[in-house]
Each structure stands twice: as structure tokens, then as C-alpha cells.
Design an enzyme around this catalytic site. Structure first.
Site, PDB file in Angstrom:
ATOM      1  CG  MET A 266      -5.094   2.203  -4.885  1.00  0.00           C
ATOM      2  SD  MET A 266      -6.170   2.555  -6.291  1.00  0.00           S
ATOM      3  CE  MET A 266      -5.636   1.295  -7.436  1.00  0.00           C
TER       4      MET A 266
ATOM      5  CB  CYS B 115      -0.922   0.037   1.218  1.00  0.00           C
ATOM      6  SG  CYS B 115      -1.915   1.557   1.295  1.00  0.00           S
TER       7      CYS B 115
END
Length: 393
Positions: free
Chosen positions: A311, A101
Site C-alpha cells: 500500500m 489510499c
């Protein structure tokens, strides 16, 4: 049955939120990968929730806010901290460990410093602390530059990030050698491939392993404009099903799965995104994004839903693909030589720097990709979970 207490910190990192743990603070049975660890993280976030709300946990009913991070002092030479990321499904009993992430990476250095995982001699009284992070999911190095004031992590500042309401201190993040795995960033060796999809036909796609495995397609080929906001996609089951089917066939083409049926158990990766040339649009916050202010438009899916912003790892993929002539991303950005790209996403814009080179062997490689994010502690203390989470059966 009693509840057990586990020390934890709840962070906003970039445009995501997640629960951070030190490895040594987890129950012994959860200090290694397996069922107990997954059960604890699922319960902390409030999953699986058939209502899709995660009312009985810290998740906020989206992929961006259903995340967990486990950190430990690094065992790797020349690294400060090992960073393991788990993407927790909202409605299924599943934790995906297949990728990183990028947004929560912004909080990793801060957590490592505040939790004593970085040697004290590296932390200035005032200035910047450089934290070298080993991203354990994908085996890559990330370098984060954390602002320090009076010997502590500085979180407040005037850096603004589209998708985040309030300004904060800027954190610069460099993803070194961001290609996923060794060798060519393009797993098929091509900058553009054709996917054969039943009931759809052939679809042109750029398949790249950089930051995170990502499938890029042209918005127009999907019947989209590239200006879509979340409800334009997420409120339409047929569109979600179409995009998931394309993602599955892209994963197969990339060699990440052996059969399209396996894509459901690899929901975090690869990502699927669509690109379009610049045009004016209104962001989800009601702000007009002018075509002149961006190089291209990008929309990306995360865990089966259109992401509210972008993201961090997909931003790396966008920047590196934009630097390679012939990719769909490069074409949407207007071509030409570039070492950075500014793209429009549902919440606004983001600039990411990256450069790619083709070696004598014909393989493309990127030295690093750089972006700015911010992070802030929202809450710290203990999370509580029922003690049956520790049961193996």
C-alpha cells in the site's frame, strides 16, 4: 425498478484500482456522508458478496481493487482538490472512511486535471502540473506532479512499477507532514512497545502514525521469514486469525479503539506489517529479488489479506519508521542514518524517501515522504445502480 446512471471514471492508480466520482455528479442524497452514499458505492463495486468475487460490480475481489474516490474542487486555501477515499469491503456491507489510499493518490491529480477541478492557468501545454491535494480522510496535504503533453494528462511512459504489468508515465507524490494527526508519530511515545496478547504472550511492535497508522512486528516473532507470498498467508485461516488478533490489540494500544471488538469495524486502519532483514526470494511474478538489492523485507495486510504488493500509505510508514533509530523497521534495515529505503514486497521492490527529526519536546516528526507511482484511465462513462440504492431505509 429502474437503474440510475452516475458519471464515473475507472482508474488504475499505483497497484490499486478504483472508481472515481466528482462530488457534484453523485445523486443529491449521496453528496454528503451517510447511508445512501455507502449504499451506492457498495453496489458499484458489487458488495457485499458472500461468494467473495464481486461479480455484480466493478470490484475485483481484493482490497486493492475494491475502492472508491470522491473528488471536489477544494475549499481549502492553496489547494486544488479535496480527495475523499472509501475502502469498500468485499464481503460485508461496510465502507471504511478511516484512512487514505496512497496508491490511488497517483490518479487523483490526473482526474482533477481532466475533470476541470484544477484551474486552467496552472496546466502547462507541455511539462509538469503540480496539483495540491487535500486528503479529507486524514486532514493532510499531498502534492502530485502530473506529466502533461499537448495540454492533456500524459498516461503512457516507460516508468515501471513492481506489481503493475505495463509501464506508464511516472507520477511523483509527496506526502507532507505524513504523521496521522498532530504531534508525535508514535502514539505511545515509544519507538518499540510490547503488546500483551491472550494465547500469544508479549510481542514487540513499533506503532507509528505516518501515512497510515501501522503496526510493525518482526517476521521471526510470528514464525515467518519475510519472504511470504499471498497464498502463504491467505490460504491459511489460522494465520489470518492470528494476524487480525494482533492488529486488534495493536489498534487498542494506539488508542484507535476502546475495545478489541471494535477492530472489526475499522478494518482499513491500522495496518499490520512484518519486517525482516534482506534475503533472496522469488516474487509473485517469478522474478528473483536479490538480498543485495533491498534494505529490508516487508509484508503487509490489507482488509484481512496479505497485500499483493505494498500500500502507498504503508510505504510512507515504512520509510519514516526506517529513518528513526530504534524502531523494528530501522533495525531490520540494518540501522544507520538514512533518508530513503528500498524494501522488498511480494511483487518486487519499491524505494521511498523520507526523513524524520526529533524535536526539543522529544516528539518525532517527518516533513514529507516521497515516492513515484503511475496511473491510467481504464474506462470512463457511467456506472449504473438500481434506484433503491437512494432509499434511506
Amino acid at each position: 425498478m429502474k437503474q440510475i446512471k452516475i458519471p464515473a471514471v475507472y482508474y488504475r492508480g499505483g497497484t490499486s484500482k478504483g472508481v472515481f466520482f466528482k462530488l457534484g455528479d453523485l445523486p443529491a442524497a449521496a453528496q454528503s456522508a451517510g447511508k445512501v452514499r455507502d449504499q451506492i458505492l457498495l453496489r458499484v463495486l458489487g458488495s457485499p458478496d458472500p461468494y467473495g468475487k464481486q461479480i455484480d460490480g466493478l470490484g475485483n475481489a481484493s482490497s486493492s481493487t475494491s475502492k472508491a474516490v470522491i473528488l471536489d474542487k477544494s475549499s481549502k486555501p492553496d489547494h486544488d482538490v479535496d480527495y475523499l477515499f472509501g475502502q469498500v469491503s468485499v464481503d460485508k456491507p461496510f465502507v471504511d472512511w478511516s484512512g487514505n489510499c496512497g496508491n490511488l493518490t497517483a490518479a487523483v491529480g490526473a482526474f482533477a486535471i481532466s475533470q476541470g477541478l484544477v484551474d486552467k492557468e496552472k496546466i502547462p501545454d507541455n511539462g509538469v502540473c503540480t496539483v495540491r491535494i487535500w486528503q479529507a480522510n486524514i486532514g493532510k496535504t499531498i502534492v502530485a506532479k502530473i506529466p502533461i503533453t499537448d495540454g492533456e494528462v500524459q498516461e503512457c511512459g516507460d516508468f515501471e512499477l513492481d506489481g503493475v504489468t505495463f509501464p506508464a508515465a511516472e507520477v511523483e507524490i509527496a506526502f507532507l507532514d505524513p504523521a496521522d494527526g498532530e504531534g508525535d508519530m508514535f502514539p505511545t511515545g515509544n519507538v518499540v512497545d510490547e503488546l500483551d496478547i491472550p494465547e500469544w504472550g508479549r510481542l514487540r511492535a513499533t506503532l507509528i502514525n505516518s501515512g497510515i497508522p501501522t503496526i510493525f512486528v518482526n517476521a521471526a516473532d510470528l514464525g515467518y521469514s519475510g519472504t511470504e507470498l499471498q497464498d502463504d498467508i491467505n490460504a491459511h485461516p489460522a494465520e489470518l486469525a492470528k494476524l487480525e488478533t494482533i492488529r486488534a490489540y495493536g489498534a487498542l494500544k494506539m488508542g484507535l479503539i476502546d475495545d478489541v471488538s471494535e477492530a472489526a469495524n475499522r478494518a482499513h486502519t491500522p495496518k499490520i506489517a512484518w519486517v525482516a532483514p534482506p534475503q533472496d526470494y522469488v516474487s509473485s511474478a517469478g522474478k528473483t529479488v536479490a538480498a543485495a538489492d533491498v534494505d529490508l523485507l516487508v509484508r503487509a495486510m490489507s482488509m484481512g489479506k496479505l497485500h499483493h504488493a505494498m500500500m502507498g500509505t504503508a510505504s510512507v510508514a515504512i520509510a519514516t519508521a526506517a529513518a528513526v533509530s530504534g524502531t523494528l523497521v530501522h533495525a531490520a534495515a540494518g540501522g544507520g542514518m538514512r533518508e530513503s529505503v528500498r524494501f522488498g514486497h511480494p511483487s518486487g521492490t519499491l524505494r521511498v524517501g523520507a526523513a524524520a527529526q526529533q524535536g526539543a519536546d522529544g516528539k518525532w516528526r517527518a516533513e514529507k515522504a516521497v515516492m513515484s507511482r503511475s496511473a491510467r484511465v481504464i474506462m470512463e462513462g457511467w456506472v449504473r445502480v438500481p434506484e433503491d440504492c437512494l432509499q434511506e431505509v
